[in-house]
Design an enzyme around this catalytic site. Sequence first.
Site, PDB file in Angstrom:
ATOM      1  N   TYR A 164      14.578  30.947 -13.688  1.00  0.00           N
ATOM      2  CA  TYR A 164      13.702  29.783 -13.819  1.00  0.00           C
ATOM      3  C   TYR A 164      12.553  29.921 -12.837  1.00  0.00           C
ATOM      4  O   TYR A 164      12.747  30.238 -11.651  1.00  0.00           O
ATOM      5  CB  TYR A 164      14.463  28.481 -13.526  1.00  0.00           C
ATOM      6  N   GLU A 170       5.895  25.780 -16.252  1.00  0.00           N
ATOM      7  CA  GLU A 170       7.342  25.994 -16.210  1.00  0.00           C
ATOM      8  C   GLU A 170       7.685  27.159 -17.126  1.00  0.00           C
ATOM      9  O   GLU A 170       7.332  27.150 -18.308  1.00  0.00           O
ATOM     10  CB  GLU A 170       8.076  24.730 -16.649  1.00  0.00           C
TER      11      GLU A 170
END
Length: 389
Positions: A109, A197
């Site tokens: 991530y 993101e």
Amino acid sequence: MKIHEYQAKAILSRYGVTTPRGEVAFTKDEAREGAQRLKTPVVVVKAQIHAGGRGKAGGVKLARSAEEAADIAAGMLGMKLVTPQTGPGGRIVRRLLIEEGLDIQRELYLGLLVDRSSGSAVFMASAAGGMEIEEVAKQNPDAILRETIHAAVGLQPFQARKIAFGLGLPAEAVSNAVPFLQALYRAFLDTDASLIEINPCVLTGDGRLVALDAKMTFDDNALFRHKDLRELRDLDEEDPLEVEASKYSLNYIKLDGSVACMVNGAGLAMATMDIIKYAGGSPANFLDVGGGASAEQVKNAFRILMSDPSVKAVFINIFGGILRCDVLATGVVSAAKELQLKVPVVVRMEGTNVELGQQILRDSGLNFTVANGMKDGAEKVVQLAGGAR
């Protein structure tokens, strides 16, 4: 402003961020042709909506031939995709991303956002890629790395290496990670993004970092500098009432309650929603008409509030400074007469020309309830909306 995954990847790739090869498709035939051009054993068919959690909802599927990709596309286009981020109403899938399959070894991530507490951009990273970062933060907060970036110098190579080693990347992949992470930061800075993101960012079998997914959100206040980004806006992905409000420079966000709010000033609007909840009700929206709204803006704001079928009562809470109380009252009365008002309206006004504003409401012949303060107004509007829930 949000954009689609394929649009975000196109922007990131211009800055040197590695992304999978892919093509956008609006029809079954375009999906087939896109899969044929990719010439890979596996392609991924991904629904393009402004929400996460698509895979669990059936919005991301693998295909092992161009015909299979076309068949998946036929079933996916036009479907209503419901994810935790869309709410029960879901979103209609109108476009797809047809993308090459990759040899995925690990999922990570990566995220960039503005940290208001430090007044700086912050890089967030976690070895638990592919999961919702909120769940990771809740279950294991120590699994999230945070690196604050000084605005004057940007993301330094030592910081990028710190992130890469913190993620447990093998030594041979660290050298690739440094330019990858710095490219992400340049894209964040240059586009006035409020969020980037990458979830997941994958490590492939040949040691590359690839942005397998990408989400970008931009600061609306900076879009005047980015005409190219404004053109990426997809109105189909936004609430129709929010789109309508933006035409009149109104700050409106639809919520799930039954008490509509019209307020001037974001802080007062937040306090108004809080006091409605405190009184046992539930706000139907956030609406800040702004400090200098005209009677015409107020009229349009009221019309937008009344377009929400869930609204059972309206609370108008105005402190008259630049927006005088008589201007507000004139706009509200005009809108109420035009719309043939069918729900009760509670008005709390203080400030410039408050007596004149209240007189305009009384002389209108309409059924307005004038409140003595915020608490009194909140209690009255909740009761008129059907009581506490």
